[in-house]
Design a protein around this motif. Structure first.
Motif: not given
Length: 565
Positions: A380-383, A408-412, A460-461
């Motif tokens: 849930l909290r991932r979404r 999971m968060v890339s530089d871009e 960002a996520k």
């Protein structure tokens, strides 16, 4: 005569009695030295085992306690208080570790010492065995009285430690208001009062426990006098040798010493017992927010970012009435839902139900067609991206904070989120850019910068629903407008839920909900609510002029009159 006879017999056999005595002394000295070495090795091993075991116990307890705290909802945190939880995870577990170290080190040695001494006493029938029973009863009485006096104080002591920590935390967090209102002296007196209560309790327990050793020495000396008194009569009557009496005194002192060692452990046991009870309260505390037994996931064909409230109501634990009642709405990805209302109307409480910081007490909330209570908390909290009003940053760098969601968060993704959140400019101005250090709590950046970094961290996520809990309050109108414009352009695959106090922040939302005392009193667009909802019009009038509202005085009067009816 016996000694002379033995000496003459040795001489008759050509053996020097002095050689026999020296050989005996050498044998016994070697044996005693060997036993000392064994005792030394055993003591070192006992200390190593005790330290390792106690540290392992503390490590496991600290991990289990902190893991439980991390799963607490705000309701459980409020039940214990943050200061108390910190004390329980640190000071209380340290008390348990100290008690475990002493207990293992002393309690492995004391029984061996006592058992061996008892065996030697029973092997020599002197008739003075009753003195050992007297000594044990006296030692037990002393320990029992001291424990009875100090145990209630030990229980109070930990609560006083909590209060000192809580007071210190409040003073440090509120340092600026305290200085601005010139309340330093008052707050220092309040801290001194909490510290004095703790000091008084500690003095009482320490003074009580300081009687332990003198009383133990008194018991030992009294027992020695008893043994000498009654043993001297046996020596006088010829039924006991002086050597036997002295050996009995040594063995009795070993038995009493064994009990003394146990009583030394008892000095720290009461406080450790209280600490263990407090830690156990945390570990065994039931959590109100839990993963479902049979978790569900949205179907692959389910719409992304569809958030639905169905007749939602909520009541805080131990409260008598609902703070939110009968809330219904649905929002979709690419849409912005605004929530506005007077202070205390339940706006923040409403959005805290989405990531299950609290659970609804009535109705249901669904995300992508699945009740949020049927999803695991991690899923849930991932979404969901949740930005509280007070954006909390962690010590590290700008990059570590923006990538707080994980690998999971890339530089871009990070840089894109910073651009949308209007944080890119001030990050670029810093000497190290995204590697610039962030102090604990984000104290080395301004309030507006802290809010923008918190917004960028949530974006960002790439969540399905982004919840802004009055997260624009520290932004100026220009930055606020640019940020909302960037959100509309770039965040088209997520639903936006915006709680705001300013009309300008939500006036362009696709749907606006007006809350008043936990009830929805208006739903619609900005223009619709201006002409149909007196509560919304009243808020708008306090912030915008009649020209900006686009309403005449007659239209305003008609709306307000309709609301009164």
């Amino acid at each position: 005569r016996a000694v002379s006879y033995v000496q003459d017999e040795y001489k008759a056999q050509g053996i020097d009695p002095a050689d026999v005595q020296n050989a005996y002394l050498s044998h016994m000295a070697t044996t005693m030295f060997g036993l000392c070495l064994v005792s030394l090795v055993a003591t070192i091993l006992t200390g190593a085992v005790a330290s390792r075991t106690a540290c392992s116990i503390a490590r496991d307890l600290r991990r289990e306690t902190f893991d439980k705290v991390m799963h607490f909802s705000p309701a459980e945190v409020g039940k214990f208080s943050q200061a108390s939880l910190i004390t329980r995870c640190t000071n209380d577990i340290q008390q348990i570790q100290m008690a475990a170290t002493l207990f293992i080190r002393m309690c492995l040695m004391a029984p061996v010492m006592g058992i061996v001494a008892v065996m030697r006493v029973l092997a020599n029938h002197t008739g003075l065995e009753w003195t050992i029973a007297v000594a044990i009863i006296a030692v037990s009485a002393v320990v029992g009285v001291l424990m009875g006096l100090t145990m209630p104080k030990f229980k109070k002591m930990q609560s006083f430690v909590d209060r000192v920590n809580l007071t210190a935390r409040e003073l440090l967090d509120g340092l600026m208001p305290i200085r601005s209102f010139n309340r330093e002296e008052h707050e220092l007196e309040r801290f001194d009062k909490a510290s004095l209560d703790l000091m008084t309790t500690q003095l009482y327990t320490n003074r009580a426990m300081s009687f332990m050793m003198p009383l133990m020495m008194l018991v030992m000396n009294c027992i020695t006098v008893l043994i000498v008194w009654f043993g001297a009569q046996g020596v006088s009557d010829g039924v006991m040798q002086v050597g036997n009496m002295m050996a009995f005194i040594s063995y009795t002192m070993q038995i009493v010493m064994a009990f003394m060692i146990l009583t030394m452990v008892s000095v720290i046991l009461p406080r450790a017992e209280v600490a263990a009870e407090r830690v156990e309260e945390v570990i065994t505390c039931p959590t109100s927010i839990n993963d479902p037994v049979s978790p569900k996931l949205p179907a692959a064909s389910a719409p992304r970012g569809e958030l639905t409230f169905r007749d939602v109501s909520f009541q805080y634990p131990d409260a008598r009435a609902d703070v939110i009642s009968g809330v219904n709405f649905t929002t979709h990805a690419g849409q912005m839902l605004g929530i506005i209302g007077s202070t205390g109307s339940g706006k923040s409480t409403l959005v805290q139900l989405i990531p299950r910081l609290y659970d609804v007490t009535g109705g249901s909330i669904s995300l992508d067609g699945i009740d949020v209570r049927d999803m695991t908390l991690s899923e849930l909290r991932r979404r969901i991206g949740y930005i509280p009003q007070q954006g909390r940053l962690f010590s590290g760098t700008v990059e570590s904070n923006l990538k707080f969601a994980g690998d999971m968060v890339s530089d871009e993704d990070m840089r894109q989120a910073a651009r949308v959140a209007q944080a890119e400019d001030f990050i670029a101005e810093r000497e190290d850019g995204y590697d610039s250090p962030i102090s604990q709590g984000g104290s080395n950046v301004s309030g507006g910068q802290r809010q923008r970094l918190a917004i960028a961290r949530a974006l960002a996520k790439k969540p399905e629903v982004v919840v802004f809990d009055d997260s624009f309050s520290a932004l100026d109108y220009k930055t606020d407008a640019r940020l909302r414009e960037e959100l509309a352009k770039n965040v088209t695959d997520a639903a936006l839920v915006v709680v705001a106090q300013r009309i300008a922040t939500i006036m362009h939302a696709d749907q606006i909900i007006v809350l008043d005392d936990g009830h929805v009193v208006g739903t619609g667009t900005h223009e619709e609510l201006l002409r149909s909802c007196p509560a919304y019009l009243e808020i708008a009038q306090s912030q915008l002029s009649a020209e900006e509202l686009g309403l005449t005085q007659e239209e305003i009067a008609a709306v307000m009159e309709g609301g009164e009816r």
